[in-house]
Design a protein around this motif. Structure first.
Motif, PDB file in Angstrom:
ATOM      1  N   ARG A 102       0.784  -1.264   0.135  1.00  0.00           N
ATOM      2  CA  ARG A 102       0.036   0.023  -0.078  1.00  0.00           C
ATOM      3  C   ARG A 102       0.921   1.330  -0.152  1.00  0.00           C
ATOM      4  O   ARG A 102       0.661   2.349  -0.780  1.00  0.00           O
ATOM      5  N   GLU A 103       1.951   1.291   0.871  1.00  0.00           N
ATOM      6  CA  GLU A 103       3.057   2.387   0.915  1.00  0.00           C
ATOM      7  C   GLU A 103       3.447   2.674  -0.539  1.00  0.00           C
ATOM      8  O   GLU A 103       3.556   3.711  -0.932  1.00  0.00           O
ATOM      9  N   LEU A 104       4.068   1.395  -1.394  1.00  0.00           N
ATOM     10  CA  LEU A 104       4.510   1.674  -2.487  1.00  0.00           C
ATOM     11  C   LEU A 104       3.458   2.287  -3.287  1.00  0.00           C
ATOM     12  O   LEU A 104       3.973   3.267  -4.339  1.00  0.00           O
ATOM     13  N   GLU A 105       2.228   1.815  -3.289  1.00  0.00           N
ATOM     14  CA  GLU A 105       1.430   2.030  -4.272  1.00  0.00           C
ATOM     15  C   GLU A 105       1.240   3.803  -3.999  1.00  0.00           C
ATOM     16  O   GLU A 105       0.989   4.562  -5.078  1.00  0.00           O
ATOM     17  N   GLU A 106       1.244   4.510  -2.886  1.00  0.00           N
ATOM     18  CA  GLU A 106       0.959   5.576  -2.491  1.00  0.00           C
ATOM     19  C   GLU A 106       2.027   6.567  -3.008  1.00  0.00           C
ATOM     20  O   GLU A 106       1.975   7.493  -3.863  1.00  0.00           O
ATOM     21  N   ARG A 107       3.432   5.807  -3.114  1.00  0.00           N
ATOM     22  CA  ARG A 107       4.591   6.516  -3.528  1.00  0.00           C
ATOM     23  C   ARG A 107       4.630   6.425  -5.044  1.00  0.00           C
ATOM     24  O   ARG A 107       5.113   7.616  -5.511  1.00  0.00           O
ATOM     25  N   VAL A 108       4.142   5.417  -5.609  1.00  0.00           N
ATOM     26  CA  VAL A 108       3.874   5.552  -7.048  1.00  0.00           C
ATOM     27  C   VAL A 108       2.938   6.565  -7.603  1.00  0.00           C
ATOM     28  O   VAL A 108       3.066   7.501  -8.501  1.00  0.00           O
ATOM     29  N   LYS A 109       1.951   6.671  -6.746  1.00  0.00           N
ATOM     30  CA  LYS A 109       0.952   7.659  -7.132  1.00  0.00           C
ATOM     31  C   LYS A 109       1.546   9.071  -7.028  1.00  0.00           C
ATOM     32  O   LYS A 109       1.194  10.108  -7.840  1.00  0.00           O
ATOM     33  N   GLU A 110       2.393   9.565  -5.906  1.00  0.00           N
ATOM     34  CA  GLU A 110       3.058  10.647  -5.591  1.00  0.00           C
ATOM     35  C   GLU A 110       3.952  10.867  -6.913  1.00  0.00           C
ATOM     36  O   GLU A 110       4.157  12.055  -7.490  1.00  0.00           O
TER      37      GLU A 110
END
Length: 238
Positions: A194-202
């Protein structure tokens, strides 16, 4: 035939247990059967009573004789029982699937089977037919030792079973612990995902902003270049 019982009368041979075997009870066998059920009872009694005669037991030891003799005996007994019930020869022949000549031969005691069945019936009527089935005793010598050996083997198997159950319990507990560890790792992996997905979005958002700023700068540079060109032109022709 003289001395016959009246319709429905039963034989009086009782069942008893002797020292060498058990007497088959033929008390309720009807001598003058009424109906199919009583015919079958008399038929079976005649077959069994004849088969248990010593000379017949010896005869049927031969497989060839047995196959032909037992069939002949069954037909003779069936014919005799139906004759005692008052059925005509034609009907007896039809029910037993034999010719009338064969049926008459049995009933007139022209065959060995017919003669023996008649003798069995007479014994049955007089209460002289006692069929003793010998007891079969199994040898017991050495059984106690065999039982003890089996009990010892059984005890070993029980102990082995307890060991296996303990091992299974131990492995089950270990598996449970591993499952808890795996569940913890899985939860951690899900959180990282989930954290990686957030970073990808950022990152995607940053890339979009950079692209927008680059386009703005390119547009500004082009406008500036155009302005400089115009000023240069004015200066040259002023």
């Amino acid at each position: 035939m003289s001395g016959e019982t009246t319709p429905g009368e039963k034989t009086q041979v009782g069942g008893a247990q002797g020292s060498s075997g058990e007497v088959i009870d033929l008390t309720n066998v009807p001598l003058k059967p009424l109906g199919k059920r009583e015919i079958s009872q008399l038929e079976m009694a005649l077959i069994i009573g004849t088969l248990y005669r010593p000379e017949i037991l010896e005869l049927i030891r031969d497989p060839v004789e047995r196959s032909t003799w037992v069939d002949s005996l069954a037909v003779a007994a069936g014919a005799y029982a139906r004759m005692k019930a008052g059925l005509p020869v034609s009907q007896i022949a039809e029910e037993l699937g034999r010719s009338e000549t064969t049926i008459r031969s049995h009933l007139n005691m022209k065959t060995k089977a017919g003669k023996l069945v008649h003798e069995t019936y007479e014994k049955l009527k007089k209460g002289e037919l006692k069929l003793v089935v010998p007891f079969i005793r199994t040898p017991v010598a050495g059984c106690e030792e065999q039982v003890k050996a089996l009990e010892g083997e059984l005890e070993k198997q029980r102990n082995r079973l307890k060991e296996l159950e303990a091992k299974i319990s131990e492995l089950t507990e270990a598996v449970k612990q591993r499952e808890e560890e795996i569940q913890g790792l899985r939860s951690g992996a899900e959180a990282l995902k989930r954290e990686l997905e957030e970073r990808v979005k950022e990152l995607e958002s940053c890339r979009s902003n950079v692209d927008s700023m680059r386009k703005t700068l390119e547009d500004a540079a082009r406008l500036l270049q155009e302005a400089l060109s115009m000023l240069q032109h004015v200066a040259n022709h002023g």
